[in-house]
Scaffold this motif. Sequence first.
Motif, mmCIF file in Angstrom:
data_model
loop_
_atom_site.group_PDB
_atom_site.id
_atom_site.type_symbol
_atom_site.label_atom_id
_atom_site.label_comp_id
_atom_site.label_asym_id
_atom_site.label_seq_id
_atom_site.Cartn_x
_atom_site.Cartn_y
_atom_site.Cartn_z
ATOM 1 N N LEU A 41 0.857 -1.189 0.000
ATOM 2 C CA LEU A 41 0.000 0.000 0.000
ATOM 3 C C LEU A 41 0.890 1.236 0.000
ATOM 4 N N ARG A 80 1.143 5.316 0.097
ATOM 5 C CA ARG A 80 0.452 6.565 0.484
ATOM 6 C C ARG A 80 1.316 7.738 0.043
ATOM 7 N N GLN A 124 -7.549 -3.237 6.276
ATOM 8 C CA GLN A 124 -7.782 -2.300 5.179
ATOM 9 C C GLN A 124 -8.453 -3.006 4.007
ATOM 10 N N ALA A 137 -3.047 4.053 -1.751
ATOM 11 C CA ALA A 137 -3.899 4.126 -0.566
ATOM 12 C C ALA A 137 -5.163 4.938 -0.816
ATOM 13 N N LEU A 153 -8.391 2.937 -0.993
ATOM 14 C CA LEU A 153 -8.947 2.263 0.177
ATOM 15 C C LEU A 153 -10.379 2.715 0.457
ATOM 16 N N PRO A 179 -7.249 4.801 6.438
ATOM 17 C CA PRO A 179 -5.895 4.227 6.329
ATOM 18 C C PRO A 179 -5.124 4.185 7.646
#
Length: 231
Positions: free
Chosen positions: A15, A17, A102, A152, A155, A159
């Motif tokens: 993931l 971000r 998640q 991310a 999602l 998060p």
Amino acid sequence: MTDPTPIRDAATVILLRRTGGGTGGGSSVLMGMRGAGAVFMPSKYVFPGGAVDASDAAVSLAAPLAEPHRSRLAREPRPDCTPHPDAIAAAALRELAEETGQLIGRPGRCDWPGFAEAGLAPDAASLTYLFRAITPPGRPRRFDAHFFVADAACLATDPDDFSRACDELSHLHWVPLAQARALDLPFITEVVLAELADLIAGLAPDAPLPVPDTVPFFDNRTPAPRFAQIA
């Protein structure tokens, strides 16, 4: 001499971000630490992931893997097993949900914990195929591991909320990409992090993840290692 340890398919989600500028310097990845008593990679920081289960092939995805990721997953099959790309993608999303809480999904039906309560079905279209590696002979467990990266921003969950995570990974947190390689990592995780850094170098935070030109493949099926690029 041939290693009798069976090779199992596995899937991992990185993931990503992105909160910084256009050089990728503000990016971070979600990682956790495996338990000290784990048979495979004890006390190492890793990305969420695990073995593909037979039931993963039966899950209805909200959307399948996009091309060219789908075709690349089907290349270089092992003689003993040719798993369906959707099963590998489903396993990646299931393991992410189990180990971190998640969810990457769209409205739909799925019996998996987390997805069922949220009214979501797993969404494989959000995954980018980044790397593949087979565990070398002589290890207590061996995997044909497929690494995916997902933004991310895809999602469906908070998060920073890991309250629904199982206890397989401890110290779950977002690690700045520039600092991740200073952790106690498996060798292959270091290599994957380098590939990810190259992929997003110069990428704006709001730009879609690019498709890698090729997928590096560390093929350790035999004592003579082989490196290939899956185009």
